[in-house]
Design a protein around this motif. Structure first.
Motif, PDB file in Angstrom:
ATOM      1  N   UNK A 138       0.890  -1.307   0.045  1.00 24.96           N
ATOM      2  CA  UNK A 138      -0.014  -0.098   0.085  1.00 24.96           C
ATOM      3  C   UNK A 138       0.744   1.108   0.123  1.00 24.96           C
ATOM      4  N   UNK A 139       1.625   1.480  -1.009  1.00 23.57           N
ATOM      5  CA  UNK A 139       2.596   2.540  -1.135  1.00 23.57           C
ATOM      6  C   UNK A 139       1.934   4.016  -1.327  1.00 23.57           C
ATOM      7  N   UNK A 140       2.400   4.607  -0.540  1.00 20.13           N
ATOM      8  CA  UNK A 140       2.068   6.341  -0.767  1.00 20.13           C
ATOM      9  C   UNK A 140       3.190   7.108  -1.455  1.00 20.13           C
ATOM     10  N   UNK A 141       2.754   8.261  -1.412  1.00 20.61           N
ATOM     11  CA  UNK A 141       3.760   9.207  -1.972  1.00 20.61           C
ATOM     12  C   UNK A 141       5.281   9.050  -1.152  1.00 20.61           C
ATOM     13  N   UNK A 142       6.409   8.993  -1.965  1.00 17.79           N
ATOM     14  CA  UNK A 142       7.689   8.927  -1.508  1.00 17.79           C
ATOM     15  C   UNK A 142       8.676  10.067  -1.989  1.00 17.79           C
ATOM     16  N   UNK A 143       9.091  10.785  -1.223  1.00 14.45           N
ATOM     17  CA  UNK A 143       9.989  11.843  -1.493  1.00 14.45           C
ATOM     18  C   UNK A 143      11.373  11.805  -1.217  1.00 14.45           C
ATOM     19  N   UNK A 144      12.173  11.829  -2.044  1.00 16.13           N
ATOM     20  CA  UNK A 144      13.515  11.680  -1.750  1.00 16.13           C
ATOM     21  C   UNK A 144      14.319  12.977  -1.801  1.00 16.13           C
ATOM     22  N   UNK A 145      14.860  13.440  -0.537  1.00 16.87           N
ATOM     23  CA  UNK A 145      15.441  14.725  -0.696  1.00 16.87           C
ATOM     24  C   UNK A 145      16.861  14.710  -1.029  1.00 16.87           C
ATOM     25  N   UNK A 146      16.878  15.784  -2.197  1.00 20.52           N
ATOM     26  CA  UNK A 146      18.112  15.938  -3.001  1.00 20.52           C
ATOM     27  C   UNK A 146      19.452  16.912  -2.410  1.00 20.52           C
ATOM     28  N   UNK A 147      20.405  16.378  -2.586  1.00 19.09           N
ATOM     29  CA  UNK A 147      21.745  17.268  -2.118  1.00 19.09           C
ATOM     30  C   UNK A 147      22.986  16.554  -2.292  1.00 19.09           C
ATOM     31  N   UNK A 148      24.042  16.587  -1.638  1.00 15.63           N
ATOM     32  CA  UNK A 148      25.251  15.721  -1.979  1.00 15.63           C
ATOM     33  C   UNK A 148      24.879  14.344  -1.657  1.00 15.63           C
ATOM     34  N   UNK A 149      25.370  13.311  -2.746  1.00 11.65           N
ATOM     35  CA  UNK A 149      25.200  11.848  -2.056  1.00 11.65           C
ATOM     36  C   UNK A 149      26.432  11.266  -1.614  1.00 11.65           C
ATOM     37  N   UNK A 150      25.995  10.565  -0.500  1.00 14.04           N
ATOM     38  CA  UNK A 150      27.227   9.803   0.258  1.00 14.04           C
ATOM     39  C   UNK A 150      26.822   8.445   0.069  1.00 14.04           C
ATOM     40  N   UNK A 151      27.452   7.778  -0.765  1.00  8.67           N
ATOM     41  CA  UNK A 151      27.213   6.385  -1.117  1.00  8.67           C
ATOM     42  C   UNK A 151      27.626   5.253  -0.140  1.00  8.67           C
ATOM     43  N   UNK A 152      28.704   5.803   0.629  1.00  8.87           N
ATOM     44  CA  UNK A 152      28.934   4.639   1.719  1.00  8.87           C
ATOM     45  C   UNK A 152      27.780   4.642   2.874  1.00  8.87           C
ATOM     46  N   UNK A 153      27.034   5.490   3.009  1.00  8.91           N
ATOM     47  CA  UNK A 153      25.856   5.534   3.894  1.00  8.91           C
ATOM     48  C   UNK A 153      24.147   5.535   2.963  1.00  8.91           C
ATOM     49  N   UNK A 154      24.473   5.661   1.736  1.00 10.70           N
ATOM     50  CA  UNK A 154      23.343   5.702   0.877  1.00 10.70           C
ATOM     51  C   UNK A 154      22.273   6.738   1.553  1.00 10.70           C
ATOM     52  N   UNK A 155      23.102   8.037   1.414  1.00 10.04           N
ATOM     53  CA  UNK A 155      22.247   9.097   2.092  1.00 10.04           C
ATOM     54  C   UNK A 155      22.507  10.544   1.384  1.00 10.04           C
TER      55      UNK A 155
END
Length: 262
Positions: A138-155
Motif C-alpha cells: 500500500x505505497x504512498x507518496x515517497x519524496x527523496x531529498x536531494x543534496x550531496x550523495x554519500x554512497x557509503x551510507x546511501x544518503x
C-alpha cells in the motif's frame, strides 16, 4: 579579504560543517576556486584540515567518527534489537500520516516494517528507506531529498537537504541517532547528519527516536537536541534509572520494543 582572514574563515566553515566543497567556499568567500584550492593546500600542509577531492574535511573528523563504523557494519550490529525496535515503532503510525525519516540502520529496519502498513507519505534523505517503502503493498507518496550523495551510507546530506526540510510540515519525524548521553542529550557522530536531524525535528509535529540500548549513556561528536524536543524513545531495554528520570521529566515517552516471542 586578506589571505590570513580568508584562511581563518575557511577553518571556521570546515569546523562548523565537518566537510565543505571548493564551490561552497568560493561562493561564501566571494573568491576564485583557484585561490580556495591554494588555501586548502596550505592549511592541509599545516595540519589544520584534511584536503579531499573537491573540498576539505575537519582535521580530526576521521578519528571522531570512526567509532560508528560503516552502514554495513552498523546494520549487522544489534540486528535483532533493531528489528524489534522497527517492528514496535511501525505500529505507532496511522495510514495517511506524513513522516520525515532520516538515514540509519534502525530506520531502514523501521521502513521494512512500515511497508506492511500504510499508505504513508514519506520524506527521507535515505535511499534505502525510500526503496523499502517503494516495495510496500500500500505505497504512498515517497519524496527523496536531494543534496550531496554519500554512497557509503546511501544518503543525501548538505545545505540543500536542510533547506528542503525547512519547507515541510510533517505529522511525524522518525529519527535514528548516534548516541543518547547520560545527561539525556541526543547526539550524532556526523555533523551533517545532525543538521538534517535538527531540521526534521523543527519540521514535524511529533518526534520519535529509535535507538537500541547500546547507544544509551554514550557521548558522540555533536548534540542534535535536548530531551524536551523528543516525544517518544523506542528502545530495546529500559534506560538506567537516572537517564530514565531525565527523559520522563522532559516529557519523553519511553517505549520498550516488543520481544519477538510476544
Amino acid at each position: 579579504m586578506r589571505p590570513a582572514e580568508r584562511r581563518r574563515k575557511i577553518l571556521e566553515l570546515v569546523n562548523q560543517t565537518a566537510r565543505v566543497t571548493v564551490d561552497d567556499l568560493s561562493d561564501s568567500l566571494k573568491t576564485s576556486r583557484e585561490t580556495v584550492r591554494r588555501d586548502l593546500s596550505l592549511l592541509s600542509e599545516q595540519g589544520l584540515l584534511r584536503k579531499v577531492h573537491g573540498g576539505a574535511k575537519a582535521a580530526q573528523q576521521q578519528a571522531q567518527t570512526a567509532q560508528e563504523g560503516t552502514l554495513g557494519e552498523r546494520r549487522a550490529s544489534a540486528r535483532p534489537e533493531k528489528i524489534r525496535i522497527g517492528r514496535t515503532a511501525a505500529k505507532l503510525f496511522k495510514p495517511g500520516d506524513s513522516l520525515l525519516i532520516n538515514c540509519g540502520t534502525t530506520t531502514i529496519f523501521f521502513a521494512e516494517e512500515l511497508a506492511r502498513y500504510g499508505p504513508f507519505t514519506v520524506i527521507t534523505n535515505a535511499t534505502m528507506v525510500a526503496q523499502e517503502l517503494w516495495n510496500a503493498n500500500h505505497r504512498g507518496p515517497i519524496h527523496l531529498l536531494g543534496g550531496g550523495y554519500f554512497g557509503d551510507a546511501f544518503e543525501t546530506l548538505g545545505p540543500q537537504v536542510v533547506e528542503q526540510v525547512r519547507e515541510i510540515h510533517a505529522d511525524h519525524a522518525v529519527l535514528t541517532i548516534g548516541s543518547l548521553s547520560g545527561a539525556a542529550k541526543f547526539m550524532d557522530y556526523n555533523v551533517d547528519e545532525a543538521y538534517v536531524s535538527r531540521a526534521m525535528i523543527d519540521a514535524a509535529r511529533t518526534v520519535t527516536v529509535l535507538a537500541d540500548s547500546s547507544k544509551l549513556n554514550r557521548n558522540a561528536l555533536i548534540q542534535i537536541c535536548g530531551p524536551e524536543r523528543i516525544d517518544r524513545l523506542v528502545t530495546d531495554k529500559a534506560p538506567e534509572p537516572t537517564l530514565a528520570s531525565l527523559l520522563t521529566l522532559a516529557g519523553v515517552e519511553i517505549i520498550i520494543a516488543e520481544d519477538d516471542a510476544a
